[in-house]
Enzyme design. Sequence first.
Site, PDB file in Angstrom:
ATOM      1  N   LYS A 178      -2.687   0.863   9.006  1.00  0.00           N
ATOM      2  CA  LYS A 178      -4.052   0.376   8.740  1.00  0.00           C
ATOM      3  C   LYS A 178      -4.015  -0.831   7.799  1.00  0.00           C
ATOM      4  O   LYS A 178      -4.719  -1.821   8.003  1.00  0.00           O
ATOM      5  CB  LYS A 178      -4.886   1.502   8.127  1.00  0.00           C
ATOM      6  CG  LYS A 178      -6.252   1.066   7.596  1.00  0.00           C
ATOM      7  CD  LYS A 178      -7.398   1.443   8.491  1.00  0.00           C
ATOM      8  CE  LYS A 178      -8.672   0.699   8.116  1.00  0.00           C
ATOM      9  NZ  LYS A 178      -9.593   1.486   7.320  1.00  0.00           N
ATOM     10  N   LYS A 246      -8.440  -5.528  -1.737  1.00  0.00           N
ATOM     11  CA  LYS A 246      -7.683  -4.339  -2.140  1.00  0.00           C
ATOM     12  C   LYS A 246      -6.656  -3.961  -1.058  1.00  0.00           C
ATOM     13  O   LYS A 246      -5.485  -3.709  -1.357  1.00  0.00           O
ATOM     14  CB  LYS A 246      -8.636  -3.166  -2.382  1.00  0.00           C
ATOM     15  CG  LYS A 246      -7.986  -1.923  -2.945  1.00  0.00           C
ATOM     16  CD  LYS A 246      -8.885  -0.693  -2.765  1.00  0.00           C
ATOM     17  CE  LYS A 246      -8.973  -0.306  -1.313  1.00  0.00           C
ATOM     18  NZ  LYS A 246      -9.651   0.945  -1.001  1.00  0.00           N
TER      19      LYS A 246
END
Lengths: 300, 300
Positions: A178, A246
């Site tokens: 991911k 992030k």
Amino acid sequence: MPAQSTPERVGFLGLGIMGSRMAANVARAGFPLTVWTHTAGKAERWAGEHGATAVATPAEAAERSDIVVSMVVDGEQVASVLLGHDGVIEAGRPGLLCVEMSTIAPPDTRRIGAALGERGVRMLDAPVTGSAPRAQEGSLTIMVGGEPEDFARARPLLEAMGGLITHVGDLGQGERLKLINNALGAANAAAVAEALLLAEASGIDLDAFVEVVSSGSGASAQLTLKSGSMREHDYAPLFKTAHMLKDVRLCLEEAQAAGVPFPSAAHARDLLTATMARGLGEQDYAAIIEAAEGLAGRRL
Amino acid sequence: MPAQSTPERVGFLGLGIMGSRMAANVARAGFPLTVWTHTAGKAERWAGEHGATAVATPAEAAERSDIVVSMVVDGEQVASVLLGHDGVIEAGRPGLLCVEMSTIAPPDTRRIGAALGERGVRMLDAPVTGSAPRAQEGSLTIMVGGEPEDFARARPLLEAMGGLITHVGDLGQGERLKLINNALGAANAAAVAEALLLAEASGIDLDAFVEVVSSGSGASAQLTLKSGSMREHDYAPLFKTAHMLKDVRLCLEEAQAAGVPFPSAAHARDLLTATMARGLGEQDYAAIIEAAEGLAGRRL
């Protein structure tokens, strides 16, 4: 493992934008469902509407379930609902399976998995891609890390929520994939922003640019998803700059740990950092165009 | 401009892999067709098979035509067939329209257009994307620069060769857009190569990686087109490294002239330069994986 005709009992932790839609599909598929979410009262209302049972703690959800799904905001929340006070681990027992579907750092995933393992609890990481509409229609892409037998056991449940469901490796590999996907998306978004600026500066009609490149070798999901927002300077958040940054940073940490350079993602990190510095962290990461514009000294 | 029911007479210069397929569609669409190509004897054979007329020089093709299409290798060849000895310009006259479909530098396009303009000859630049199969089925993407009335006049002819046909701006803008598309593709290819290396080093199954990312936000035409060749280290040339590097360099020259930085493309240029240095210039640019592997010190 029960026969396919006897659905396992499912506990669902987290009923936010994504979780509420995913849990609704789990209920619809006929799994006996217990739900918990952080906001008091919300689980009761949701359970009443969807024929589920609401409980007051993650531990209670785990007591009543064979498989527990977590879909919360970040690694801290995941650690809290799985390992914290009144967390799943307090009802931990051999045979219980945790399916962690939030996006968190792979080392956190493995640490949590190890802690659960001490109580005989199994764990899969199963982060998703696709926005709220795809959560609603049960067509999410789900990438799964963990043991093959746990993946096989969870598959009927995952099929209630997803379209493409793929086992990608050991525990933590779903999260890793991911992060790489998102970093690749960020790199492609940076390139799209720069190309749009050059096309505009060159006097090329931008409608024509997007139409032609979308059918050419420069096409990307980012061109399709974000070129409109970039051109409009409209950053209504679908995925926030702060969250994208992030993820790219976590990916680069993983890359450094693996000893593999990823300069395209590092460039995207720098542009996203400059986007954050403009106060656009809560806006959609299409705002990366602002950093490219700042560098070029011109606006689209 | 003749009525649509009276097709204009077309001259076609260049019967290579792309040109022969494109000219065949022009003949099939009912345009009276005269052909020339550099290799002696080839035009006669081709003309016999396709009901066209072969001639010995570009000037003769222009004499017999209302619109002349050029589809040759590079800027030098374009200048030769349009402006050189026995070139189109020797039959130049007001009303003649040149449609230049090769990929060359925008400044060369404008220089050639100005020279033709002195004889009253009009010019469009109309480079294409799509490989031989799309040339064959007449579904190329064609991006056109030049005056709107010339574009309108050429459209029935372009529709015989292309699917998506878009007017993108003044003369040279078709070439500019093509270069930006290719530079964006090269940047995306660099990112794909780096992401594949990181996924492999992380122990992620690469079949799963490609499957998942193809349906995710990291998807791109480059992932679809080149990840297989990168993984196989199979560089049978569809588009050569040397040609891709030439296009990225031309795009960066354009960017510098426009005063717009394009760091994603500059990174791709550096990786393609390192690919060339490995002796892979005549191989497909999927060989960019070799440069990424060299940097990482590991192989896929």
